[in-house]
Design a protein around this motif. Sequence first.
Motif, PDB file in Angstrom:
ATOM      1  N   LYS A 111     112.052 -45.071 124.568  1.00  0.00           N
ATOM      2  CA  LYS A 111     110.967 -44.711 123.655  1.00  0.00           C
ATOM      3  C   LYS A 111     111.544 -44.043 122.404  1.00  0.00           C
ATOM      4  N   THR A 112     110.913 -44.334 121.269  1.00  0.00           N
ATOM      5  CA  THR A 112     111.343 -43.780 119.993  1.00  0.00           C
ATOM      6  C   THR A 112     110.261 -42.865 119.445  1.00  0.00           C
ATOM      7  N   GLY A 113     110.628 -41.597 119.186  1.00  0.00           N
ATOM      8  CA  GLY A 113     109.691 -40.638 118.617  1.00  0.00           C
ATOM      9  C   GLY A 113     110.243 -40.012 117.355  1.00  0.00           C
ATOM     10  N   LEU A 114     109.367 -39.718 116.415  1.00  0.00           N
ATOM     11  CA  LEU A 114     109.739 -38.974 115.216  1.00  0.00           C
ATOM     12  C   LEU A 114     109.045 -37.629 115.239  1.00  0.00           C
ATOM     13  N   ASP A 115     109.789 -36.566 114.881  1.00  0.00           N
ATOM     14  CA  ASP A 115     109.148 -35.282 114.644  1.00  0.00           C
ATOM     15  C   ASP A 115     109.644 -34.725 113.323  1.00  0.00           C
ATOM     16  N   THR A 116     108.860 -33.840 112.719  1.00  0.00           N
ATOM     17  CA  THR A 116     109.171 -33.407 111.362  1.00  0.00           C
ATOM     18  C   THR A 116     108.530 -32.067 111.044  1.00  0.00           C
ATOM     19  N   GLY A 117     109.182 -31.327 110.150  1.00  0.00           N
ATOM     20  CA  GLY A 117     108.594 -30.101 109.625  1.00  0.00           C
ATOM     21  C   GLY A 117     107.552 -30.358 108.566  1.00  0.00           C
ATOM     22  N   PHE A 118     107.389 -31.623 108.136  1.00  0.00           N
ATOM     23  CA  PHE A 118     106.319 -31.990 107.208  1.00  0.00           C
ATOM     24  C   PHE A 118     104.978 -31.970 107.921  1.00  0.00           C
ATOM     25  N   ASN A 119     103.905 -32.038 107.131  1.00  0.00           N
ATOM     26  CA  ASN A 119     102.585 -32.225 107.729  1.00  0.00           C
ATOM     27  C   ASN A 119     102.274 -33.717 107.794  1.00  0.00           C
ATOM     28  N   ARG A 120     101.129 -34.040 108.362  1.00  0.00           N
ATOM     29  CA  ARG A 120     100.798 -35.449 108.613  1.00  0.00           C
ATOM     30  C   ARG A 120     100.691 -36.293 107.336  1.00  0.00           C
ATOM     31  N   PRO A 121     100.069 -35.813 106.248  1.00  0.00           N
ATOM     32  CA  PRO A 121      99.989 -36.674 105.062  1.00  0.00           C
ATOM     33  C   PRO A 121     101.356 -37.117 104.537  1.00  0.00           C
ATOM     34  N   ILE A 122     102.329 -36.202 104.505  1.00  0.00           N
ATOM     35  CA  ILE A 122     103.655 -36.575 104.016  1.00  0.00           C
ATOM     36  C   ILE A 122     104.335 -37.519 104.994  1.00  0.00           C
ATOM     37  N   ALA A 123     104.263 -37.208 106.280  1.00  0.00           N
ATOM     38  CA  ALA A 123     104.894 -38.072 107.281  1.00  0.00           C
ATOM     39  C   ALA A 123     104.327 -39.485 107.205  1.00  0.00           C
ATOM     40  N   ASP A 124     103.020 -39.595 107.076  1.00  0.00           N
ATOM     41  CA  ASP A 124     102.401 -40.922 107.006  1.00  0.00           C
ATOM     42  C   ASP A 124     102.819 -41.679 105.751  1.00  0.00           C
ATOM     43  N   ALA A 125     102.986 -40.949 104.640  1.00  0.00           N
ATOM     44  CA  ALA A 125     103.420 -41.602 103.407  1.00  0.00           C
ATOM     45  C   ALA A 125     104.819 -42.193 103.575  1.00  0.00           C
ATOM     46  N   ILE A 126     105.696 -41.457 104.251  1.00  0.00           N
ATOM     47  CA  ILE A 126     107.063 -41.934 104.484  1.00  0.00           C
ATOM     48  C   ILE A 126     107.057 -43.143 105.412  1.00  0.00           C
ATOM     49  N   ILE A 127     106.367 -43.016 106.531  1.00  0.00           N
ATOM     50  CA  ILE A 127     106.354 -44.087 107.536  1.00  0.00           C
ATOM     51  C   ILE A 127     105.758 -45.366 106.961  1.00  0.00           C
ATOM     52  N   ALA A 128     104.706 -45.214 106.144  1.00  0.00           N
ATOM     53  CA  ALA A 128     104.097 -46.395 105.520  1.00  0.00           C
ATOM     54  C   ALA A 128     105.056 -47.044 104.538  1.00  0.00           C
ATOM     55  N   ARG A 129     105.711 -46.231 103.727  1.00  0.00           N
ATOM     56  CA  ARG A 129     106.603 -46.805 102.717  1.00  0.00           C
ATOM     57  C   ARG A 129     107.785 -47.539 103.354  1.00  0.00           C
ATOM     58  N   LEU A 130     108.318 -46.988 104.445  1.00  0.00           N
ATOM     59  CA  LEU A 130     109.483 -47.603 105.071  1.00  0.00           C
ATOM     60  C   LEU A 130     109.114 -48.731 106.037  1.00  0.00           C
ATOM     61  N   ASP A 139     107.196 -45.424 118.856  1.00  0.00           N
ATOM     62  CA  ASP A 139     106.268 -45.234 119.971  1.00  0.00           C
ATOM     63  C   ASP A 139     105.329 -44.065 119.737  1.00  0.00           C
ATOM     64  N   ALA A 140     105.808 -43.032 119.038  1.00  0.00           N
ATOM     65  CA  ALA A 140     104.961 -41.860 118.797  1.00  0.00           C
ATOM     66  C   ALA A 140     105.567 -41.035 117.672  1.00  0.00           C
ATOM     67  N   THR A 141     104.707 -40.338 116.935  1.00  0.00           N
ATOM     68  CA  THR A 141     105.153 -39.408 115.901  1.00  0.00           C
ATOM     69  C   THR A 141     104.344 -38.128 116.011  1.00  0.00           C
ATOM     70  N   VAL A 142     104.954 -37.015 115.607  1.00  0.00           N
ATOM     71  CA  VAL A 142     104.233 -35.742 115.615  1.00  0.00           C
ATOM     72  C   VAL A 142     104.730 -34.908 114.443  1.00  0.00           C
ATOM     73  N   THR A 143     103.814 -34.163 113.834  1.00  0.00           N
ATOM     74  CA  THR A 143     104.145 -33.321 112.694  1.00  0.00           C
ATOM     75  C   THR A 143     103.903 -31.859 113.039  1.00  0.00           C
ATOM     76  N   SER A 144     104.474 -30.974 112.227  1.00  0.00           N
ATOM     77  CA  SER A 144     104.436 -29.556 112.579  1.00  0.00           C
ATOM     78  C   SER A 144     103.038 -28.962 112.521  1.00  0.00           C
ATOM     79  N   ASP A 145     102.107 -29.612 111.793  1.00  0.00           N
ATOM     80  CA  ASP A 145     100.743 -29.094 111.729  1.00  0.00           C
ATOM     81  C   ASP A 145      99.883 -29.580 112.896  1.00  0.00           C
ATOM     82  N   GLU A 146     100.472 -30.339 113.817  1.00  0.00           N
ATOM     83  CA  GLU A 146      99.716 -30.879 114.949  1.00  0.00           C
ATOM     84  C   GLU A 146     100.021 -30.167 116.265  1.00  0.00           C
TER      85      GLU A 146
END
Length: 233
Positions: A111-130, A139-146
């Motif tokens: 399984k592949t997971g991403l975690d980040t010190g960013f909040n969800r809007p920034i994380a989603d912008a990155i994931i969408a662009r790439l 498989d799953a992503t989580v941000t620090s505001d969640e």
Amino acid sequence: MQIALIVFDMAGTTVRDDDAVNLSLQAALTAAGVAASRDDINEVMGMPKPHAIQVLLARHRGEAAATAAAVAAVHQHFMAGMLEHYRTGPGVGECEGATETFAWCRAEGIKTGLDTGFNRPIADAIIARLGWAAAGLLDATVTSDEVPRGRPFPDMIHRLMTLTGVGDPARVAKVGDTPVDIAQGHAAGCRLVVGITSGSHTAVQLEPHRPTHLAASLRDVRELVIQLKTEAA
């Protein structure tokens, strides 16, 4: 015991952004009258950004100045800069081998997971662009505001374990480029806690934080997981 989940950090580990996090946070602090150096900001890299801002404001202007309103103002400035950068900036891309590594995990049943010190809007912008989500690589992503607590606490890793159905931290690898990534991996009890030396921190800077391994690239992470699997066979 074989690895069933790898938790990857984003900026500096899987996402190349030409040091934009440091530069954007520096610009936001400068606008608030705080002259923080690159090294100052690197010390809090990987933390939830509001907490990192609070630490830096308190360090440079005293605890009394690090009010919720002051933190929110700097964070809003930082957020605006980062969203614009990740949506349109020419320097944004994946770190070498990221897509290849995610695809390898999928082929290996990891399984592949991403975690980040960013909040969800920034994380989603990155994931969408790439294009990673559209390609079915995550498989799953989580941000620090969640989660209740960001790094160095283990909450984001625990959340990813729940989302991916991996119950044993001895089957989890944490991969990141900052001291708080390493602290988070140890706090969660991960079997592998890998410091990436091609991001914000060097091997010399990461070694004192006791990663189980150091890796110069994401391809080296794959070799570590393969080696562990071979030893367990």
